[in-house]
Design an enzyme around this catalytic site. Structure first.
Site, PDB file in Angstrom:
ATOM      1  N   ILE A   1      25.080   6.727  53.470  1.00  0.00           N
ATOM      2  CA  ILE A   1      26.361   7.146  52.914  1.00  0.00           C
ATOM      3  C   ILE A   1      26.347   8.634  52.576  1.00  0.00           C
ATOM      4  O   ILE A   1      27.275   9.372  52.930  1.00  0.00           O
ATOM      5  CB  ILE A   1      26.731   6.274  51.686  1.00  0.00           C
ATOM      6  CG1 ILE A   1      26.993   4.827  52.150  1.00  0.00           C
ATOM      7  CG2 ILE A   1      27.936   6.837  50.955  1.00  0.00           C
ATOM      8  CD1 ILE A   1      27.176   3.815  51.025  1.00  0.00           C
TER       9      ILE A   1
ATOM     10  N   ILE B   1      30.946   7.232  43.838  1.00  0.00           N
ATOM     11  CA  ILE B   1      31.208   6.109  44.753  1.00  0.00           C
ATOM     12  C   ILE B   1      29.962   5.228  44.797  1.00  0.00           C
ATOM     13  O   ILE B   1      29.801   4.450  45.741  1.00  0.00           O
ATOM     14  CB  ILE B   1      31.627   6.570  46.173  1.00  0.00           C
ATOM     15  CG1 ILE B   1      30.720   7.690  46.701  1.00  0.00           C
ATOM     16  CG2 ILE B   1      33.060   7.041  46.194  1.00  0.00           C
ATOM     17  CD1 ILE B   1      29.436   7.229  47.364  1.00  0.00           C
TER      18      ILE B   1
ATOM     19  N   ARG C   1      27.615   3.334  41.580  1.00  0.00           N
ATOM     20  CA  ARG C   1      27.835   2.221  40.670  1.00  0.00           C
ATOM     21  C   ARG C   1      28.215   2.810  39.315  1.00  0.00           C
ATOM     22  O   ARG C   1      27.757   3.909  38.960  1.00  0.00           O
ATOM     23  CB  ARG C   1      26.558   1.369  40.526  1.00  0.00           C
ATOM     24  CG  ARG C   1      26.249   0.514  41.770  1.00  0.00           C
ATOM     25  CD  ARG C   1      27.211  -0.662  41.855  1.00  0.00           C
ATOM     26  NE  ARG C   1      26.950  -1.540  42.985  1.00  0.00           N
ATOM     27  CZ  ARG C   1      27.573  -1.443  44.173  1.00  0.00           C
ATOM     28  NH1 ARG C   1      28.453  -0.481  44.385  1.00  0.00           N
ATOM     29  NH2 ARG C   1      27.298  -2.314  45.132  1.00  0.00           N
TER      30      ARG C   1
ATOM     31  N   ASP D   1      35.402   5.671  41.630  1.00  0.00           N
ATOM     32  CA  ASP D   1      35.733   4.393  42.260  1.00  0.00           C
ATOM     33  C   ASP D   1      35.034   3.253  41.536  1.00  0.00           C
ATOM     34  O   ASP D   1      35.276   2.089  41.819  1.00  0.00           O
ATOM     35  CB  ASP D   1      35.313   4.396  43.738  1.00  0.00           C
ATOM     36  CG  ASP D   1      35.765   3.150  44.491  1.00  0.00           C
ATOM     37  OD1 ASP D   1      34.984   2.610  45.297  1.00  0.00           O
ATOM     38  OD2 ASP D   1      36.915   2.700  44.258  1.00  0.00           O
TER      39      ASP D   1
ATOM     40  N   GLU E   1      33.547  -2.829  34.998  1.00  0.00           N
ATOM     41  CA  GLU E   1      34.718  -3.199  35.793  1.00  0.00           C
ATOM     42  C   GLU E   1      35.165  -4.628  35.450  1.00  0.00           C
ATOM     43  O   GLU E   1      34.309  -5.498  35.233  1.00  0.00           O
ATOM     44  CB  GLU E   1      34.361  -3.119  37.284  1.00  0.00           C
ATOM     45  CG  GLU E   1      34.054  -1.693  37.730  1.00  0.00           C
ATOM     46  CD  GLU E   1      33.460  -1.596  39.129  1.00  0.00           C
ATOM     47  OE1 GLU E   1      33.580  -2.560  39.902  1.00  0.00           O
ATOM     48  OE2 GLU E   1      32.885  -0.550  39.437  1.00  0.00           O
TER      49      GLU E   1
ATOM     50  N   HIS F   1      37.389   0.193  42.587  1.00  0.00           N
ATOM     51  CA  HIS F   1      36.235  -0.188  43.418  1.00  0.00           C
ATOM     52  C   HIS F   1      36.670  -0.642  44.808  1.00  0.00           C
ATOM     53  O   HIS F   1      36.468  -1.793  45.187  1.00  0.00           O
ATOM     54  CB  HIS F   1      35.394  -1.267  42.730  1.00  0.00           C
ATOM     55  CG  HIS F   1      33.985  -1.292  43.256  1.00  0.00           C
ATOM     56  ND1 HIS F   1      32.911  -1.763  42.525  1.00  0.00           N
ATOM     57  CD2 HIS F   1      33.459  -0.907  44.429  1.00  0.00           C
ATOM     58  CE1 HIS F   1      31.792  -1.670  43.241  1.00  0.00           C
ATOM     59  NE2 HIS F   1      32.110  -1.146  44.399  1.00  0.00           N
TER      60      HIS F   1
END
Lengths: 313, 313
Positions: free
Chosen positions: A155, A230, A232, A256, A261, A279
């Site tokens: 990534i 992006i 955790r 994100d 969450e 997310h």
């Protein structure tokens, strides 16, 4: 394979659920009223667990399922799985690398553009009718900004490739320097933060990287710096981040992921220098389908005693 | 040069206004109650007009100012200037190319990501508290989508370069095919629209390109296609676009410009597949300063009888 018990940790994808239901004996853990009774009564039939970024297989769950052979995660991140325990018990673990790399990298760039150019704020401005009264304020140019990436895996590299097309000088931090990489290496996150305009979290969440973005890093990034997460939620000391943003000690943030969450600190809602996403990193139709196929493919391979497609353990 | 009369067509930039005020006798046209009387009484002192994307120097104004020598536009677009009339009368014209190319290209990519990944909608979703009730819906992957560009000038090429980093196959339409360009050429906009997923307007606005995006093109782009307009509002037949979006005959749109700015069709406000920006293409602090310096530099060069920096006519 319809007699094989598969425990799905939480709702994650209707297509995946459907397919698992067809091929195995699917147990939906979130519909079970008494989870410990359920585990006690089904411990001999559950051979697989399907988890995701929200829930996986911790030590407790693994201990409760003596017939568990494989944990297949509907994510690339493995932070919800007790990998050491799985190794110890010979339980296989798979995830969904590669298929989601591009979507997550696209989102990172999208967040950078949205924060620097205030895309969401300007769109709100138009829809509220305010443009009729006056032009929107000037924002900040994205091209040429220095991008610092924590973690240069699949990534991280995909983000770097995209940012380079915007003439962004790339620098990075990883546990060890990568000699074949042409980007500038910094031996600490604080030094990386001090030398970039936009800092991106793109490494796995482990004990070592918990709160890798702390007060010191936020101070180094500074009032003109922007944080993009992006990875955790727990990568970031969230209360520190929130006060830095509210007090304008940090220039902006594109997030994100969050520590708890779907709870997002409401102090952020009134700020115009943050973009808050639920997310959605890998949340496209194309990618979730590919991720689901990978989970199913891994489970089938395992129970047919074939090589796993994307094993981690 | 303080005795030279400069007419500023509309408010555009405080720094530019300040600097013009310092160096010339600045007349702010928008503050004048009776514009025709003003032009009559000042017809012998105004030697320069400074315009922008909204207001410039049309035939009427040029005729009213017999001492007009130069029109300097605070924009790269020249659609508000009667170029033929300027040529006829030997009036110089300058614009602000290059300095704004990157910002506009960045915005085009930002709009693509925002529309496909529903960034503004997801941000709204979080701020409204809806994430606590359920996850956001899946969106569409951006990487690999076919991008069709109308107009392959500085801005079109900069958009192509960025989109290529997302593995987007690039195709284009321009008045004549460019043999040195490796991208696929389509001899008409309809064919381009039929063969791409995202269609970007990046050409100049002229009599020929007015409503270049019409019903036929919108139909060819189709229910999964996305239109991105970072050109001029009149490039698009706006009522046709609005009904196509409302009736879901067009997949989505990212618009930075409109036919009658700052009015935006309110039917678009309720749609989740559009992103609406208040003409912010070049609207960053860095770029507007560079544009202002170019306007000032061109005016000074002209009155000092030196070569113009960025002449068009």
């Amino acid at each position: 394979m319809e007699s094989i018990g598969v425990l799905m940790a939480c709702p994650m994808n209707s297509y995946l659920e459907q397919q698992l239901d067809k091929r195995f004996k699917l147990y939906r853990f979130w519909t079970v009223p008494d989870k410990s009774s359920f585990l006690a009564s089904h411990k001999d039939s559950i051979q697989a667990v399907v988890g995701n970024a929200g829930a996986g297989a911790d030590a407790e769950l693994i201990e409760a399922l003596p017939k568990l052979e494989i944990v297949a995660s509907f994510s690339v991140g493995l932070d919800k799985i007790d990998l050491a325990k799985c190794k110890e018990k010979g339980i296989r673990v798979t995830n969904t690398p590669d298929v989601l790399t591009e979507d997550v990298a696209d989102l990172a760039i999208g967040l950078m553009l949205a924060v620097l150019r205030k895309l969401c704020e300007s769109d709100r401005y138009v829809r509220s009718g305010k443009w009729k009264k006056g032009d929107y304020v000037l924002t900040t140019k994205f091209t040429g900004k220095k991008v610092g990436i924590i973690g240069l895996g699949r990534i991280g590299m995909a983000i770097a490739k995209r940012a380079e097309a915007f003439s962004c000088p790339i620098s990075y931090y990883t546990r060890t320097e990568k000699p074949d990489i042409k980007y500038k290496y910094y031996p600490s996150v604080v030094e990386l933060a001090a030398h970039c305009d936009i800092l991106v979290v793109a490494c796995p969440l482990t004990k070592e990287t918990h709160h890798i973005i702390n007060r010191e890093v936020i101070d180094a990034l500074g009032p003109k710096g922007v944080l993009i997460n992006i990875g955790r939620g727990p990568h970031v000391d969230e209360p520190e981040l929130v006060s830095a943003l509210v007090e304008r000690r940090l220039g902006g943030a594109g997030l994100d992921v969050f520590e708890n969450e779907p709870y997002v600190p409401e102090e952020l809602f009134g700020l115009d220098n943050v973009v808050l996403l639920p997310h959605v990193g890998s949340g496209t139709v194309e990618t979730r389908q590919a991720m689901a196929d990978l989970v199913i493919g891994n489970l089938e391979a395992h129970f047919q005693k074939k090589p796993l497609l994307t094993p981690v353990v």
